[in-house]
Motif scaffolding. Sequence first.
Motif, mmCIF file in Angstrom:
data_model
loop_
_atom_site.group_PDB
_atom_site.id
_atom_site.type_symbol
_atom_site.label_atom_id
_atom_site.label_comp_id
_atom_site.label_asym_id
_atom_site.label_seq_id
_atom_site.Cartn_x
_atom_site.Cartn_y
_atom_site.Cartn_z
ATOM 1 N N UNK A 1 60.145 101.195 46.610
ATOM 2 C CA UNK A 1 59.064 100.213 46.600
ATOM 3 C C UNK A 1 58.985 99.473 47.925
ATOM 4 N N UNK A 2 60.110 98.928 48.343
ATOM 5 C CA UNK A 2 60.156 98.140 49.561
ATOM 6 C C UNK A 2 60.138 96.661 49.273
ATOM 7 N N UNK A 3 61.255 96.129 48.846
ATOM 8 C CA UNK A 3 61.426 94.686 48.637
ATOM 9 C C UNK A 3 62.907 94.374 48.509
ATOM 10 N N UNK B 1 56.423 88.263 46.461
ATOM 11 C CA UNK B 1 56.453 88.536 45.026
ATOM 12 C C UNK B 1 55.072 88.942 44.517
ATOM 13 N N UNK B 2 54.049 88.247 44.986
ATOM 14 C CA UNK B 2 52.676 88.600 44.587
ATOM 15 C C UNK B 2 52.347 90.018 45.033
ATOM 16 N N UNK B 3 52.721 90.359 46.273
ATOM 17 C CA UNK B 3 52.439 91.693 46.784
ATOM 18 C C UNK B 3 53.166 92.769 45.982
ATOM 19 N N UNK C 1 60.877 89.641 56.433
ATOM 20 C CA UNK C 1 60.882 91.052 56.079
ATOM 21 C C UNK C 1 60.817 91.436 54.623
ATOM 22 N N UNK C 2 61.089 90.521 53.684
ATOM 23 C CA UNK C 2 61.042 90.911 52.281
ATOM 24 C C UNK C 2 59.643 91.386 51.915
ATOM 25 N N UNK C 3 59.564 92.542 51.299
ATOM 26 C CA UNK C 3 58.306 93.150 50.843
ATOM 27 C C UNK C 3 57.428 93.644 51.977
ATOM 28 N N UNK C 4 57.980 93.782 53.188
ATOM 29 C CA UNK C 4 57.166 94.377 54.251
ATOM 30 C C UNK C 4 56.747 95.794 53.881
ATOM 31 N N UNK C 5 57.581 96.496 53.125
ATOM 32 C CA UNK C 5 57.226 97.848 52.695
ATOM 33 C C UNK C 5 56.003 97.864 51.800
ATOM 34 N N UNK C 6 55.881 96.838 50.952
ATOM 35 C CA UNK C 6 54.715 96.748 50.073
ATOM 36 C C UNK C 6 53.449 96.548 50.902
ATOM 37 N N UNK C 7 53.552 95.681 51.925
ATOM 38 C CA UNK C 7 52.401 95.450 52.800
ATOM 39 C C UNK C 7 52.024 96.740 53.516
#
Length: 249
Positions: free
Chosen positions: A23-25, A112-114, A151-157
Motif C-alpha cells: 500500500x505504502x504507509x 490517513x485520509x489518503x 513521508x508517511x503515505x507518500x506511496x498512496x499519493x
Amino acid sequence: MHGWDLGWLTLAAAGAGAVNAVVGSGSLITFPALIAMGYPPVLATVSNNVGLVPGMGGAVYGYRRELTGQGPLLRRLAAAAGGGALIGSLLLLRLPSAWFRTVVPVLIGAACVLVLVQPVLARRPAAGRRRGGAWLPFGVFATGIYGGYFGAAQGVVLIGLLGASTTEHLQRLNAVKNALALTVNLVAAIVFTAFTSVDWRVAVLVAAGSTVGGLLGSRYGRLLPPTALRCAIAAIGLLAMADLILGSR
C-alpha cells in the motif's frame, strides 16, 4: 532500549516493510512505535527513514517483473522524486523542531485520509489519461518534498498520481511507486546521515525488520484484505496524532 522494545520495534518494522510494498504507509507503523518508546519526533523520523531504505529495496526487488519495460518512465520521474526529497529532507533539518511537532499531526491526518480514499483514486476511469502526463513530474516532485520531510503515505499519493495519468495495470503502477519511494528515502537518508544524528540501533532494527517485511509483502501482500489493512493503518495514524498533540501540551 529494553529487550521488549527491541522485539516490538523489529516486529513493527516488518509490518511497515510489508505495508510499504503493498500500500505504502509503513511509517504510520514504525513512527508511532518510536514515539511511544520516547524518541523525539525528528530523531524518530530521521532514524526511521534511514532504516526503511533496505526494506523498500526489498519491495522493489520483489516487484522487479512488473518493472519490465518501464525504464523510460522511471528515469523521468526518479529525478523529480530525488530533487523533491533533497529539498524536503533539508527543510526537516533547517526548520525549528517545534514546527515539526506542529505540522506532523496535520500530515499524519492527511496521510490517513489518503490511505482510506486510495481505492477511490485507483478506480478513476482510464478515459482521458495519457501515459506520464506533462504534469506528472511536478506532482512527483512535490510528493518527494513531502517524502523527504516526513513521508508517511507518500506511496498512496504516488499511486494516486500515477493512476490519474497512466493506463498501466495497478500492479505495474505499484512497482513504479516502490521504486520512486525508494529513491525519495535513499536521497533523504544520505542527507540525514551526512548532516544530523541518526540512532543507528533504531536504524539497524528497522532495516532488518523492514527488509524481511518488504520481501514478504511483495510476495504475499496481495492476499491481505485491503480494507482491513487500510483501516488498521488509519487507526495507528490517529493514535500517533493523538500522542503528538497531547504530548506537546
